[in-house]
Design a protein around this motif. Structure first.
Motif, short mmCIF file in Angstrom:
data_model
loop_
_atom_site.label_atom_id
_atom_site.label_comp_id
_atom_site.label_asym_id
_atom_site.label_seq_id
_atom_site.Cartn_x
_atom_site.Cartn_y
_atom_site.Cartn_z
N LEU A 1 5.97 9.77 -6.37
CA LEU A 1 6.13 8.72 -5.73
C LEU A 1 5.22 7.64 -6.77
O LEU A 1 4.27 8.04 -7.29
CB LEU A 1 5.80 8.88 -4.47
CG LEU A 1 6.25 9.57 -3.29
CD1 LEU A 1 5.94 9.71 -2.15
CD2 LEU A 1 7.96 9.25 -3.25
N ALA B 1 0.77 -1.12 0.04
CA ALA B 1 0.01 -0.08 0.01
C ALA B 1 0.81 1.23 -0.27
O ALA B 1 0.37 2.21 -0.48
CB ALA B 1 -0.88 0.10 1.21
N ARG B 2 2.11 1.25 0.38
CA ARG B 2 2.87 2.33 0.62
C ARG B 2 3.50 2.66 -0.66
O ARG B 2 3.53 2.08 -1.79
CB ARG B 2 4.02 2.20 1.51
CG ARG B 2 5.00 1.00 1.33
CD ARG B 2 6.12 1.30 1.96
NE ARG B 2 7.19 2.23 1.39
CZ ARG B 2 8.36 2.46 1.72
NH1 ARG B 2 9.20 1.35 2.46
NH2 ARG B 2 9.43 3.36 1.11
N PRO B 3 3.90 4.14 -0.93
CA PRO B 3 4.54 4.28 -1.93
C PRO B 3 5.94 4.23 -2.24
O PRO B 3 6.70 4.09 -1.17
CB PRO B 3 4.21 5.85 -2.16
CG PRO B 3 4.30 6.30 -0.44
CD PRO B 3 3.54 5.22 -0.07
N TYR B 4 6.76 4.45 -3.21
CA TYR B 4 8.19 4.05 -3.49
C TYR B 4 8.76 5.32 -4.27
O TYR B 4 8.05 5.86 -5.40
CB TYR B 4 8.39 2.65 -4.04
CG TYR B 4 7.78 1.64 -3.00
CD1 TYR B 4 8.63 1.06 -1.99
CD2 TYR B 4 6.80 0.91 -3.41
CE1 TYR B 4 8.14 0.08 -1.24
CE2 TYR B 4 6.23 -0.17 -2.52
CZ TYR B 4 6.87 -0.57 -1.40
OH TYR B 4 6.39 -1.49 -0.71
N VAL C 1 1.36 1.04 -12.78
CA VAL C 1 1.97 2.00 -11.50
C VAL C 1 1.07 3.32 -11.58
O VAL C 1 0.91 3.90 -12.73
CB VAL C 1 3.45 2.32 -11.65
CG1 VAL C 1 4.12 3.13 -10.93
CG2 VAL C 1 4.22 1.23 -11.40
N GLN C 2 0.82 4.12 -10.57
CA GLN C 2 0.39 5.41 -10.57
C GLN C 2 1.48 6.20 -9.69
O GLN C 2 1.89 5.94 -9.09
CB GLN C 2 -0.86 5.26 -9.55
CG GLN C 2 -1.74 6.47 -9.64
CD GLN C 2 -2.15 6.97 -11.08
OE1 GLN C 2 -2.98 6.10 -11.40
NE2 GLN C 2 -2.18 8.17 -11.41
N ARG C 3 1.69 7.32 -10.43
CA ARG C 3 2.81 8.31 -10.12
C ARG C 3 2.23 9.47 -9.53
O ARG C 3 1.35 10.28 -10.31
CB ARG C 3 3.82 8.45 -11.22
CG ARG C 3 5.18 9.30 -10.67
CD ARG C 3 5.84 9.43 -11.96
NE ARG C 3 7.31 9.89 -11.75
CZ ARG C 3 7.48 11.44 -11.68
NH1 ARG C 3 6.62 12.31 -12.15
NH2 ARG C 3 8.67 11.86 -11.22
N ASP C 4 2.52 9.88 -8.24
CA ASP C 4 1.50 10.99 -7.74
C ASP C 4 2.31 12.23 -7.82
O ASP C 4 3.34 12.47 -8.65
CB ASP C 4 1.31 10.79 -6.42
CG ASP C 4 2.66 10.80 -5.29
OD1 ASP C 4 3.57 11.32 -5.85
OD2 ASP C 4 2.54 10.59 -4.21
N TYR D 1 2.95 4.25 -6.80
CA TYR D 1 1.87 3.41 -6.20
C TYR D 1 1.79 2.23 -7.28
O TYR D 1 1.62 2.36 -8.42
CB TYR D 1 0.72 4.01 -5.96
CG TYR D 1 0.88 5.03 -4.85
CD1 TYR D 1 0.48 4.68 -3.56
CD2 TYR D 1 1.34 6.33 -5.05
CE1 TYR D 1 0.54 5.70 -2.57
CE2 TYR D 1 1.49 7.20 -4.05
CZ TYR D 1 0.94 6.93 -2.85
OH TYR D 1 1.07 8.06 -1.85
N LEU D 2 1.93 0.88 -6.81
CA LEU D 2 1.41 0.01 -7.57
C LEU D 2 0.02 -0.36 -7.27
O LEU D 2 -0.78 -0.30 -6.37
CB LEU D 2 2.03 -1.56 -6.79
CG LEU D 2 3.25 -1.87 -7.68
CD1 LEU D 2 3.65 -3.15 -6.74
CD2 LEU D 2 3.44 -1.84 -8.91
N GLN D 3 -0.82 -0.51 -8.47
CA GLN D 3 -2.19 -0.75 -8.26
C GLN D 3 -2.64 -2.03 -9.18
O GLN D 3 -1.90 -2.31 -10.11
CB GLN D 3 -2.92 0.42 -9.06
CG GLN D 3 -2.74 1.58 -7.97
CD GLN D 3 -3.48 2.68 -8.47
OE1 GLN D 3 -3.84 2.77 -9.80
NE2 GLN D 3 -3.81 3.75 -7.71
#
Length: 225
Positions: free
Chosen positions: A217, A10-13, A210-213, A219-221
């Motif tokens: 960062l 759930a965490r971003p990388y 992947v979602q990039r905020d 996020y895997l979805q």
């Protein structure tokens, strides 16, 4: 195949670090053809020996055998040259090419136990464009399960390794990721028997993206089915 839930982290990388063989591409048949020839030549139990080769540098695998009169560096060079000549059947893990193409080029690296020449040869065979950051067997004094390779991959990307997600398939690589202090995602596409692991798992890349905020960062979805 593995024994673990299907929930994604759930965490971003800040970046992703990928092993190559078994994680982004399947080279098992080619590798085992070469290593079988080598093992037979040195009188080893081929079936038992092949279970030990995956994920490790060739020189480390050979050194572990402690064979009298064998020069690990010379033999590792023979292995590399033979593997460069045999990429028959090397293919990308399902969905890997599309998944990598969706990542920002400065936020992922390849961290492999293969020599650079072999890594580039197999990536080409699998239709995967090499990343800007590539850590190979020549870049570290100690191979996986030592974490140095993953620490170096993160360093070259300019991020702390603890802020990276490591994609791995082999036990020695998973141990390297753990020792680096990073989260690990286990790719099970090439596993013939279940692996018991505490880490999140995927069997390929077709169902994730992947979602990039706004802060950059990752996020895997999971894609809706």
């Amino acid at each position: 195949m593995s024994i673990q839930g299907s929930a994604l982290p759930a965490r971003p990388y800040r970046a992703f670090l990928f092993d190559m063989d078994g994680t982004l591409l399947n080279s098992i048949a080619a590798a085992e053809r070469v290593w079988s020839t080598w093992a037979e030549r040195h009188g080893l139990d081929v079936a038992a020996f092949l279970k030990t080769i995956h994920g490790a540098r060739a020189i480390d695998t050979i050194t572990r055998q402690a064979l009298p009169g064998v020069d690990p560096e010379k033999e590792a060079q023979w292995i590399t040259e033979a593997e460069l000549d045999d990429v028959d059947g090397v293919v990308a893990i399902p969905g890997a090419v599309e998944f990598l193409n969706g990542l920002p080029g400065d936020q992922w690296a390849l961290v492999t136990s293969a020599p650079k020449a072999l890594a580039l040869r197999r990536l080409q065979a699998a239709g995967i464009k090499p990343p800007a950051v590539l850590v190979t067997a020549e870049d570290v004094a100690r191979g996986k399960p030592d974490p140095a390779c993953y620490v170096l991959g993160a360093l070259r990307l300019g991020v702390p390794v603890q802020d990276c997600l490591i994609f791995e398939d082999a036990t020695v690589g998973i141990r390297a990721g753990e020792a680096a202090g990073a989260d690990v995602m286990v790719v099970t596409s090439t596993h013939l028997t279940p692996m018991v692991t505490a880490h999140a798992c995927i069997d390929g890349y077709e169902h994730i993206h992947v979602q990039r905020d706004s802060d950059g960062l990752l996020y895997l979805q999971r894609l809706a089915s």
